[in-house]
Design an enzyme around this catalytic site. Structure first.
Site, PDB file in Angstrom:
ATOM      1  N   HIS A 223      -1.638  16.815 -21.050  1.00 59.40           N
ATOM      2  CA  HIS A 223      -0.799  17.471 -20.054  1.00 59.40           C
ATOM      3  C   HIS A 223      -1.417  18.839 -19.781  1.00 59.40           C
ATOM      4  CE1 HIS A 223       1.814  14.822 -22.514  1.00 59.40           C
ATOM      5  NE2 HIS A 223       2.468  14.565 -21.367  1.00 59.40           N
TER       6      HIS A 223
ATOM      7  N   ARG B 238       5.046   0.442 -23.002  1.00 61.29           N
ATOM      8  CA  ARG B 238       5.929  -0.235 -22.052  1.00 61.29           C
ATOM      9  C   ARG B 238       5.858  -1.751 -22.079  1.00 61.29           C
ATOM     10  NH1 ARG B 238       8.847   3.843 -22.360  1.00 61.29           N
ATOM     11  NH2 ARG B 238       7.947   5.755 -21.531  1.00 61.29           N
TER      12      ARG B 238
ATOM     13  N   ARG C  55       1.054  11.429 -30.754  1.00 63.39           N
ATOM     14  CA  ARG C  55       0.505  11.056 -29.442  1.00 63.39           C
ATOM     15  C   ARG C  55      -0.873  11.671 -29.219  1.00 63.39           C
ATOM     16  NH1 ARG C  55       4.919  13.168 -25.474  1.00 63.39           N
ATOM     17  NH2 ARG C  55       3.708  12.025 -23.907  1.00 63.39           N
TER      18      ARG C  55
ATOM     19  N   HIS D 264      10.807  18.547 -22.587  1.00 63.15           N
ATOM     20  CA  HIS D 264      11.953  17.701 -22.244  1.00 63.15           C
ATOM     21  C   HIS D 264      13.265  18.445 -22.494  1.00 63.15           C
ATOM     22  CE1 HIS D 264       8.790  14.655 -22.981  1.00 63.15           C
ATOM     23  NE2 HIS D 264       9.418  13.964 -22.046  1.00 63.15           N
TER      24      HIS D 264
ATOM     25  N   ASP E 280       4.002  16.379 -14.141  1.00 63.89           N
ATOM     26  CA  ASP E 280       4.825  15.685 -15.121  1.00 63.89           C
ATOM     27  C   ASP E 280       6.199  15.455 -14.484  1.00 63.89           C
ATOM     28  OD1 ASP E 280       5.651  14.514 -17.495  1.00 63.89           O
ATOM     29  OD2 ASP E 280       5.037  16.187 -18.756  1.00 63.89           O
TER      30      ASP E 280
END
Length: 408
Positions: free
Chosen positions: A245, A154, A214, A257, A335
């Site tokens: 997660h 970010r 990741r 997603h 999440d």
């Protein structure tokens, strides 16, 4: 009027306001000279871009906690809060990072416990904008980003690139810890208090898949070592880490997603995917002590032998597993409930939030933003009529307040 059925009524309902998809930046160059060997300094792992002046911001939720005897008693703090104010502490809402005034107004108007900064905009991370947001809160706001590195970061446009977990696994744990500490100091200087990282899912997928690069690797011990180093570096910088997660997305058969996904059976997860949680956040584990203990994020996963038809984030047995079998006593987040089709394909946002809190999550997170008032309008009667257990609500709010040193 938004229909909010009780948690037992899980009919297929489409989310009325479509959520924005999670944005991920493509991986970029980050480690000049890697082929020549290990670099002499971890500072070289951050590739600077055009310099942007950084002003140190007040970050109340990330400051080291005073001794408990200097904090107000949690029971007294909760006793002075209305039911709506207590419920607001259990929400983390996405805000428009390009609109600092609107983000500050969301906090002033709703008094939510946390805000999440999605995407790659930077206005809210500059010019002391987060200080103004905190000024509107009666209780310090948790300001969270998911700055993992690689595809998910970010502040790269402001402070430089951060390598992916897979790339960091080529370093030593000490180098990763130093790298994360430096990154954490940059986040804290901009007013961020929480990084929803590291990922402790086991890898094995190709780099571009949902977990892919990741992940720190396929071996639970390696993942534990590197995730511990990354999380401790954040803690040393004054940033609270969140491991994710739970109970393990790395070997699921798809991307939550995009829709519902299934993991290996619970027995297989216990043997591998769940081991980092036992080592990192179980009783007496290294990330559960100190002023900034780690939180845990629960994913949206179907786990044979555990979830019985519901996503893991809405399943009471999942939270019982985390609290009971793995002994985690800290704050548990969902999440994203507002931009992942494993949830939005079947539940509207108010019912998903209610179901998650009723199942055992301390904090419901959604990145899609919007006014939290309709969510609170749905939660208040649920607390009043016992759909949300009052004692469990008190315990959850207490954990949230203690995590940000608002009571002791």
């Amino acid at each position: 009027m938004t229909r909010t059925p009780a948690p037992a009524q899980h009919a297929s309902v489409r989310l009325r306001a479509r959520a924005r998809p999670v944005r991920r930046r493509p991986a970029g160059p980050w480690l000049v000279g890697l082929a020549a060997g290990v670099l002499a300094s971890t500072a070289a792992f951050l590739t600077p871009v055009a310099p942007v002046p950084v002003q140190v911001l007040a970050a109340p939720a990330a400051l080291p906690a005073p001794a408990d005897d200097r904090l107000p008693d949690c029971a007294a703090v909760l006793g002075g809060m209305s039911p709506r104010a207590q419920l607001a502490q259990r929400l983390m809402v996405g805000v428009d990072v390009d609109d600092p005034e609107a983000a500050a107004e969301t906090v002033r108007g709703s008094q939510v416990g946390g805000v999440f900064l999605p995407g790659n905009a930077t206005a809210l991370l500059q010019d002391q904008a987060l200080r103004a947001l905190q000024a509107g809160a009666r209780i310090p706001v948790t300001v969270a980003v998911d700055d993992e590195g690689g595809r998910v970061q970010r502040i790269d446009e402001l402070d430089g690139d951060l390598p992916s977990a897979r790339e960091m696994s080529a370093l030593t744990p000490d180098e990763v810890r130093a790298l994360a500490e430096e990154r954490g100091r940059l986040l804290a200087a901009r007013g961020v208090t929480m990084d929803i990282a590291p990922v402790v899912d086991l890898g094995g997928q190709s780099a571009g898949e949902v977990i892919g690069d990741r992940s720190f690797g396929t071996d639970p011990d390696d993942v534990t070592r590197y995730a511990l180093a990354f999380a401790q570096g954040l803690q040393e910088a004054g940033i609270a880490p969140v491991v994710k997660h739970f109970p393990g997305h790395g070997r699921a058969d798809g991307d939550s997603h995009a829709g519902r996904v299934t993991t290996p059976p619970l027995a297989d997860l216990r043997a591998a995917d769940l081991r980092p949680y036992a080592d990192l956040v179980g009783p007496g584990a290294p990330l559960t002590t100190g002023a900034l203990p780690a939180a845990v994020m629960v994913g949206h996963l179907d786990v044979p032998g555990l979830t019985d038809g519901l996503p893991s984030s809405l399943t009471p047995a999942v939270y019982a597993l985390l609290r009971g079998d793995y002994g985690f006593g800290g704050v548990v987040y969902t999440d994203d409930l507002g931009a992942m089709k494993a949830i939005t394909g079947e539940y509207d946002l108010p019912e998903a939030v209610l179901a998650a809190l009723d199942a055992g999550s301390d904090v419901a997170l959604w990145s899609a933003g919007g006014d939290p008032a309709p969510i609170l309008d749905a939660l208040e009667p649920a607390l009043a009529d016992g759909t949300l257990d009052a004692a469990e609500n008190t315990a959850a709010v207490t954990r949230v307040l203690r995590a940000k040193s608002a009571c002791g």
